[in-house]
Design a protein around this motif. Structure first.
Motif, PDB file in Angstrom:
ATOM      1  N   LEU A  28      94.471  46.446   0.741  1.00 50.97           N
ATOM      2  CA  LEU A  28      93.367  47.466   0.276  1.00 50.97           C
ATOM      3  C   LEU A  28      92.107  46.880   0.721  1.00 50.97           C
ATOM      4  N   LYS A  31      91.224  47.215   4.259  1.00 53.71           N
ATOM      5  CA  LYS A  31      91.241  48.217   4.775  1.00 53.71           C
ATOM      6  C   LYS A  31      90.064  49.342   4.253  1.00 53.71           C
ATOM      7  N   ALA A 100      94.739  52.949  -5.718  1.00 55.65           N
ATOM      8  CA  ALA A 100      94.088  52.638  -4.180  1.00 55.65           C
ATOM      9  C   ALA A 100      92.871  53.600  -3.803  1.00 55.65           C
ATOM     10  N   THR A 104      89.245  51.869  -3.737  1.00 59.75           N
ATOM     11  CA  THR A 104      88.817  52.014  -2.221  1.00 59.75           C
ATOM     12  C   THR A 104      87.511  52.283  -2.269  1.00 59.75           C
TER      13      THR A 104
END
Length: 113
Positions: A28, A31, A100, A104
């Motif tokens: 995570l 990304k 997520a 993020t």
């Protein structure tokens, strides 16, 4: 981002239940902030752009996703815990605790200096 060998070993040597959570969190972070550098400092994974912005730390029953630059992080759902002047964290015990989309955004905000 190049994966750090020490971080890979840290995950491999963690408790079985935590290995999967650490892997999901690592992916995570990679990304969310692909330009970040993965490091191993203070016996834990630490991620940095211009400066350190987050870390992963294992505890007996959870993992902390910690933020160094927490004052720049919007936290409308109140995930951040702790009372530190320089760091705050999110306690993660299960895969369901990993939000997520929200995490993020928080990681991207913390990574900007």
């Amino acid at each position: 981002m190049d994966k750090n060998k020490e971080v890979t070993e840290f995950i491999k040597n963690a408790e079985k239940e935590q290995q999967n959570l650490l892997t999901v969190l690592r992916d995570l972070i990679i990304k969310a902030v692909p330009e970040a550098r993965e490091q191993f400092k203070w016996s834990r994974p630490v991620y940095a752009t211009d400066k350190d912005f987050c870390y992963l730390k294992t505890a007996k029953n959870h993992i902390n996703l910690g933020f160094f630059n927490f004052e720049k992080v919007e936290d409308p759902e109140g995930f951040l815990g702790g009372t530190g002047k320089q760091m705050r964290h999110i306690k993660i015990s299960t895969k369901e605790d990993i939000k997520a989309e929200v995490f993020t955004k928080m990681l991207q905000q913390a990574a900007v200096f």
